[in-house]
Scaffold this active site. Structure first.
Site, PDB file in Angstrom:
ATOM      1  CD1 TRP A 166     -87.891   0.628  83.815  1.00 42.84           C
ATOM      2  CD2 TRP A 166     -87.291   1.728  85.672  1.00 42.84           C
ATOM      3  NE1 TRP A 166     -86.568   0.357  84.069  1.00 42.84           N
ATOM      4  CE2 TRP A 166     -86.173   1.006  85.196  1.00 42.84           C
ATOM      5  CE3 TRP A 166     -87.151   2.485  86.832  1.00 42.84           C
ATOM      6  CZ2 TRP A 166     -84.923   1.028  85.828  1.00 42.84           C
ATOM      7  CZ3 TRP A 166     -85.920   2.513  87.476  1.00 42.84           C
ATOM      8  CH2 TRP A 166     -84.827   1.795  86.975  1.00 42.84           C
ATOM      9  CE  LYS A 179     -81.889   2.577  81.039  1.00 43.74           C
ATOM     10  NZ  LYS A 179     -83.104   2.933  81.770  1.00 43.74           N
ATOM     11  CG  ASP A 203     -90.200   6.256  81.655  1.00 45.17           C
ATOM     12  OD1 ASP A 203     -89.292   6.613  80.885  1.00 45.17           O
ATOM     13  OD2 ASP A 203     -90.001   5.548  82.673  1.00 45.17           O
TER      14      ASP A 203
HETATM   15  C1  LIG Z   1     -83.723   3.105  83.089  1.00 45.61           C
HETATM   16  C2  LIG Z   1     -85.129   3.522  83.140  1.00 45.61           C
HETATM   17  C3  LIG Z   1     -85.616   4.390  84.139  1.00 45.61           C
HETATM   18  C4  LIG Z   1     -84.735   4.910  85.251  1.00 45.61           C
HETATM   19  O1  LIG Z   1     -83.900   5.877  84.786  1.00 45.61           O
HETATM   20  P1  LIG Z   1     -82.904   6.692  85.755  1.00 45.61           P
HETATM   21  O2  LIG Z   1     -82.372   7.723  84.829  1.00 45.61           O
HETATM   22  O3  LIG Z   1     -81.890   5.720  86.239  1.00 45.61           O
HETATM   23  O4  LIG Z   1     -83.703   7.263  86.868  1.00 45.61           O
HETATM   24  C5  LIG Z   1     -86.935   4.761  84.089  1.00 45.61           C
HETATM   25  N1  LIG Z   1     -87.755   4.312  83.133  1.00 45.61           N
HETATM   26  C6  LIG Z   1     -87.341   3.478  82.157  1.00 45.61           C
HETATM   27  C7  LIG Z   1     -88.300   3.013  81.117  1.00 45.61           C
HETATM   28  C8  LIG Z   1     -86.017   3.058  82.136  1.00 45.61           C
HETATM   29  O5  LIG Z   1     -85.585   2.227  81.169  1.00 45.61           O
END
Ligand SMILES: *Cc1c(COP(=O)(O)O)cnc(C)c1O
Length: 355
Positions: free
Chosen positions: A100, A191, A167
């Site tokens: 990511w 998540k 993030d």
């Molecule tokens: C799942 C995830 C993403 C991607 O998320 P989307 O909503 O599918 O774009 C980005 N960063 C992390 C840390 C993730 O676990």
């Protein structure tokens, strides 16, 4: 009976939340209308949006501190570029800790100079780099606090005068950290907060408006702030379920209460990984291990079929590792009960006893 859902995302949600959400789809707030068929400008829906935004700030301890919470669309993946669009004037510093982070770097590069301060790619991202330097003239420093795929988590936020963007898709609301160290936080809901379809963005307002470029309305945080996160039709259902989950968390005692449960779950599982000779953790330094996503492998592939069968029998769902790591990954997000981890650990020890 409900399975033990260790999925990495979309993830397990509290049963009470699922039931309330299901009821609201047929009859919302006693209006004799569905939540998903009424106007997003109606009083009841505006209240959902405001409550969700307030609860998010409250859980992070960021109320009345100059932050705004937004529920946007496009996933965390759109934030990879939105962050840079809104904050990157000349130079940004990124820490590369996995898939990511790599994707975030790729997008941000389109907007200015990008300094990769450190990377753990040399060991397939099985550790968190430390002792790197963040250039003082960077517009911001970006990190991924929890690396969902590799199972690592940042435990020490670097001391820096540079604003921090992060993030937190897979560990927001899971632990007590000083969230005010961050100037921008984003997290895809699916998540640890709700269903797919919305992304929480928490941004310190004084970070905005500093870049030269023109920003298209939908990508401009200031536009969304100006419209109370209702610039266009918001993903009402996803925000509603997120709000219910945030209320569930509050009723439970908030982030500090869930942190204790998350610690108990992680300790239980990692102890089994460490003492059971049939398993080996992917992340070797225990300090870098994620409390949300535990990655591990079998030491003897010949027992794989039996382990998978035992898991299936016990109702353990979703522990296959990501293709870039292999092996197994057990995700222990907020809504995963401790009992589910107990069941998994029991299966692991049964495998050993009967081998
Ligand atoms: C799942 C995830 C993403 C991607 O998320 P989307 O909503 O599918 O774009 C980005 N960063 C992390 C840390 C993730 O676990």
């Amino acid at each position: 009976m409900k399975k033990h859902n260790f999925s990495a995302g979309p993830c397990v949600l509290p049963q009470s939340v699922l039931e309330k959400a299901a009821a609201a789809v047929t009859n919302f707030n006693g209006l004799d209308l569905s939540l998903i068929e009424i106007s997003h400008r109606s009083k009841d829906v505006v209240e959902v949006m405001n409550t969700a935004r307030e609860l998010a700030l409250e859980h992070l301890g960021l109320q009345n501190k100059g932050y705004q919470a937004l529920f946007l669309q496009g996933g965390a993946s759109l934030e990879f570029l939105m962050v840079a669009y809104n904050l990157l004037d000349k130079k940004a510093a990124y820490l590369n800790t996995g898939t990511w982070a790599t994707k975030a770097i790729k997008e941000a590069k389109m907007f200015g100079e990008l300094v990769e301060v450190a990377s753990s790619k040399d060991k397939n991202f099985n550790y968190i780099p430390k002792n790197y330097t963040i250039p003082e003239d960077a517009d911001y420093y970006h990190c991924t606090t929890n690396n969902t795929i590799f199972g690592t988590q940042i435990n020490e936020i670097p001391e820096t005068t540079v604003p921090i963007a992060s993030d937190m898709s897979s560990d927001i609301f899971s632990r007590m950290i000083d969230y005010s160290k961050f100037d921008l936080i984003y997290a895809g809901a699916q998540k640890n907060m709700g269903p797919a379809g919305t992304t929480l963005v928490v941004v310190k307002e004084d970070m905005l408006g500093k870049v030269e470029r023109e920003i298209p309305s939908m990508l401009d945080y200031r536009v969304h702030i100006g419209k109370d996160s209702m610039f266009n039709t918001p993903p009402v259902f996803a925000v509603y379920v997120s709000m219910l989950t945030l209320q569930w968390l509050k009723d439970l005692g908030g982030v500090s209460a869930i942190e204790k449960i998350n610690e108990a779950k992680a300790t239980l599982l990692y102890s089994e990984i460490d003492i059971n000779p049939l398993f080996k953790g992917f992340v070797e330094n225990p300090k870098d291990r994620s409390k949300m996503n535990a990655t591990f492998n079998l030491t003897d592939e010949s027992v794989k079929e039996r382990f998978d069968a035992l898991c299936k029998q016990a109702g353990v769902h979703g522990i296959n590792g990501h293709r870039s790591v292999g092996g197994y990954r057990a995700s222990m997000y907020n809504a995963l009960p401790l009992e589910s981890v107990e069941v998994l650990v029991e299966v692991m020890s049964e495998l050993e006893r009967t081998s």
